[in-house]
Write a protein that holds these residues in place. Structure first.
Motif, mmCIF file in Angstrom:
data_model
loop_
_atom_site.group_PDB
_atom_site.id
_atom_site.type_symbol
_atom_site.label_atom_id
_atom_site.label_comp_id
_atom_site.label_asym_id
_atom_site.label_seq_id
_atom_site.Cartn_x
_atom_site.Cartn_y
_atom_site.Cartn_z
ATOM 1 N N ARG A 1 -9.449 -4.465 -1.471
ATOM 2 C CA ARG A 1 -8.627 -3.885 -2.527
ATOM 3 C C ARG A 1 -8.388 -4.885 -3.648
ATOM 4 N NH1 ARG A 1 -2.534 -1.387 -1.656
ATOM 5 N NH2 ARG A 1 -1.831 -1.652 -3.782
ATOM 6 N N GLN A 2 -8.070 -6.119 -3.299
ATOM 7 C CA GLN A 2 -7.830 -7.140 -4.318
ATOM 8 C C GLN A 2 -9.093 -7.430 -5.112
ATOM 9 O OE1 GLN A 2 -4.867 -8.276 -5.246
ATOM 10 N NE2 GLN A 2 -4.032 -6.889 -3.705
ATOM 11 N N ALA B 1 -3.187 4.708 2.223
ATOM 12 C CA ALA B 1 -3.617 3.413 1.681
ATOM 13 C C ALA B 1 -4.621 3.614 0.543
ATOM 14 C CB ALA B 1 -4.220 2.562 2.789
ATOM 15 N N ARG C 1 -9.249 -4.368 4.328
ATOM 16 C CA ARG C 1 -9.007 -3.427 3.242
ATOM 17 C C ARG C 1 -8.162 -4.060 2.152
ATOM 18 N NH1 ARG C 1 -7.493 2.535 5.380
ATOM 19 N NH2 ARG C 1 -7.886 2.974 3.174
ATOM 20 N N ALA C 2 -7.220 -4.910 2.541
ATOM 21 C CA ALA C 2 -6.397 -5.608 1.541
ATOM 22 C C ALA C 2 -7.260 -6.551 0.707
ATOM 23 C CB ALA C 2 -5.270 -6.366 2.225
ATOM 24 N N GLU C 3 -8.174 -7.258 1.383
ATOM 25 C CA GLU C 3 -9.066 -8.171 0.661
ATOM 26 C C GLU C 3 -9.990 -7.396 -0.273
ATOM 27 O OE1 GLU C 3 -11.080 -10.217 3.764
ATOM 28 O OE2 GLU C 3 -9.371 -11.511 4.282
ATOM 29 N N GLU D 1 -6.876 -3.552 8.324
ATOM 30 C CA GLU D 1 -5.912 -3.658 7.228
ATOM 31 C C GLU D 1 -6.131 -4.915 6.411
ATOM 32 O OE1 GLU D 1 -4.013 -1.277 6.200
ATOM 33 O OE2 GLU D 1 -4.857 -0.074 7.820
ATOM 34 N N ARG D 2 -6.444 -6.012 7.105
ATOM 35 C CA ARG D 2 -6.698 -7.260 6.374
ATOM 36 C C ARG D 2 -7.932 -7.124 5.487
ATOM 37 N NH1 ARG D 2 -8.375 -12.349 9.784
ATOM 38 N NH2 ARG D 2 -10.483 -11.716 9.168
ATOM 39 N N GLN E 1 -2.727 4.690 -2.544
ATOM 40 C CA GLN E 1 -2.049 3.574 -3.207
ATOM 41 C C GLN E 1 -3.028 2.778 -4.062
ATOM 42 O OE1 GLN E 1 0.002 0.901 -0.568
ATOM 43 N NE2 GLN E 1 0.682 -0.434 -2.227
ATOM 44 N N LEU E 2 -4.243 2.559 -3.529
ATOM 45 C CA LEU E 2 -5.263 1.848 -4.298
ATOM 46 C C LEU E 2 -5.637 2.640 -5.548
ATOM 47 C CD1 LEU E 2 -7.330 -0.370 -4.740
ATOM 48 C CD2 LEU E 2 -8.857 0.810 -3.137
#
Length: 512
Positions: free
Chosen positions: A128-129, A278, A124-126, A121-122, A281-282
């Protein structure tokens, strides 16, 4: 000692991170429930097997690292590991692993211990940003939103999907802006499919449904039943869809300011990736940014068109205002010369005639100044025609009298051919605007030659013609002028904003 071992066993079993012990053959000897959950395989199935046997789509570097730690005794700390698990095929996951040699009492290695923490998750969040930052930079790089959206689709493939398709609504027509895949042959096939099997705007699913409802659509798995439903019993289409190897899809609307501009479609195939919430959402975040970029670009282009229209209007307005100003100037100069030359009192009728003409031109200037507000009225949807009974013959005579000085200086003679009277229900000021332009241009481009104004009835219609002997429009330019709206029905330049008055000019006779 027994209590200490029990405590260690409890800590091992309940630790929130994955823990494992490998023997010298690097086979699982022991692991806790947390690691079994991370790997998606029960504890019992791990025992006696290697990491690669449990997780065949894991990076090969894992076995290399375990061998190094076993033989050198040097630990490896916070090694990032990438791979997939049997429980979630097609979904890339990330772990942070630490490996330590476990020595025996005599110092010989008993095996390797591992501490594993999932950081999917971390990561993927990075990612994604980073992805959204790159996409945002592309979207603001140009006001050519068609080209920009194509670049964004190229950014999507292969980082987020194997296919990316963007469709936009333009004048209520669905237009395909981009189709991207790493294989150009596949893109050509997709285009052929679109040509042969166009989108059904009433379809209950897919792009049409998403644009119609404004709700995203997620298909984690594209089954053969889904393909058969999409093919609508068309066996040829079904076989073509099967040949694409589609696995998972997302369709999201392009929405900005409460308006739907189109849709973006994301499809996985060769990568075997399975889209989840997820990913959706992206995709929706990207679509929102793309929609804002499209909206801003269209607003900018609309503003540019408005500026062009304003400049054109000001050019026309200056021309309109110059005509009565010129007449005023000529009359004032004529009156001044008359008074300067005369040694006796000026004849009252001449003086009154000049002053009346000046008064009429002053009134016309006031009217033209009021008409400067027409553009704002049009844009606000409040452009009204003040319809009243107008004698078209008398209007023509009034205009000729207004142009008396200009006609004399241009050495032009005007012949009015008219019936008495020709009544019309119209807006006098609009008809005057058009006719003034016609007569002004006739004087300007036909100096020294006669001008004819014809006012006539034709059944229930009234017509006004202004004919001059000027240079006219070159034959090869006539079609171009018509295409750009610079000629009206009687073949002379006119402003599109005066179209309502132009229609009134050839409108029906006035009836009591």
């Amino acid at each position: 000692m027994r209590e200490t071992r029990a405590l260690l066993d409890t800590l091992f079993a309940t630790a929130p991170v994955g823990l494992a012990f490998f023997d010298t053959d690097l086979r699982y000897v022991r692991l806790n429930d947390a690691l079994a959950e991370i790997n998606g395989v029960p504890v019992a199935q791990h025992l006696g097997r290697t990491v690669q046997q449990i997780l065949p789509r894991l990076s090969e570097e894992v076995m290399v690292d375990l061998q190094r730690v076993l033989h050198t005794g040097q630990p490896i700390v916070e090694r990032e590991v990438v791979g997939e698990t049997p429980a979630a095929p097609g979904k890339q996951r990330y772990w942070l692993a630490n490996y330590y040699q476990v020595p025996s009492d005599n110092g010989a290695p008993l095996g390797v211990g591992a501490v594993v923490q999932e950081i999917t998750e971390r990561k993927r969040a990075e990612e994604r940003q980073r992805f959204l930052a790159e996409a945002s930079a592309l979207l603001v790089s140009s006001l050519d939103y068609t080209q920009t959206l194509q670049h964004v689709a190229q950014l999507v493939v292969p980082r987020l999907a194997d296919w990316c398709v963007i469709d936009l609504l333009e004048d209520d027509t669905l237009k395909r802006i981009a189709v991207v895949h790493r294989d150009p042959a596949r893109v050509a096939l997709a285009e052929e499919l679109r040509q042969r099997f166009p989108i059904d705007r009433d379809a209950p699913y897919g792009v049409a449904a998403v644009i119609r409802t404004g709700r995203s659509e997620l298909l984690p798995v594209i089954s053969d039943d889904v393909l058969a439903h999409a093919a609508s019993n068309n066996q040829e289409l079904l076989e073509l869809l099967r040949g694409l190897g589609l696995r998972s899809s997302m369709v999201v609307p392009l929405v900005a300011g409460g308006r739907i501009f189109g849709a973006m479609t994301f499809v996985s195939a060769e990568s075997q990736r399975t889209f989840d919430a997820a990913d959706l959402q992206l995709a929706e975040d990207l679509a929102r940014r793309a929609a804002v970029a499209v909206d801003n670009a269209r607003l900018y282009h609309a503003a540019q068109q408005a500026i062009l229209a304003r400049d054109e209007f000001l050019s026309i307005a200056s021309h309109e205002l110059r005509t009565p100003l010129t007449s005023l100037q000529l009359q004032s100069q004529s009156l001044l010369r008359m008074l300067q030359r005369s040694t006796s009192a000026v004849a009252p009728d001449k003086l009154i005639g000049k002053l009346q003409l000046i008064e009429r031109q002053t009134r016309r200037l006031t009217q033209l100044t009021d008409n400067l507000l027409d553009v704002s009225r049009i844009r606000l949807g409040r452009f009204d025609l003040r319809v009243e009974p107008v004698d078209l013959t008398q209007l023509a005579r009034d205009l000729v009298a207004r142009f008396e000085e200009q006609l004399r200086e241009a050495d032009c003679v005007v012949h009015i051919v008219a019936e008495e009277p020709v009544m019309l229900a119209t807006d006098r000021s609009r008809v005057e605007q058009i006719t003034t332009n016609l007569l002004s241009n006739a004087i300007k481009y036909g100096a020294g030659k006669p001008i004819e104004i014809v006012v006539e009835r034709d059944d229930s219609y009234a017509r006004l013609h202004v004919r001059d002997q000027g240079i006219g429009i070159a034959p090869d330019q006539v079609l171009s002028c018509l295409a750009h709206g610079r000629l009206n029905r009687i073949g002379v330049p006119f402003d599109n904003r005066l179209a309502p008055a132009c229609h009134a000019l050839v409108g029906r006779d006035f009836e009591e």
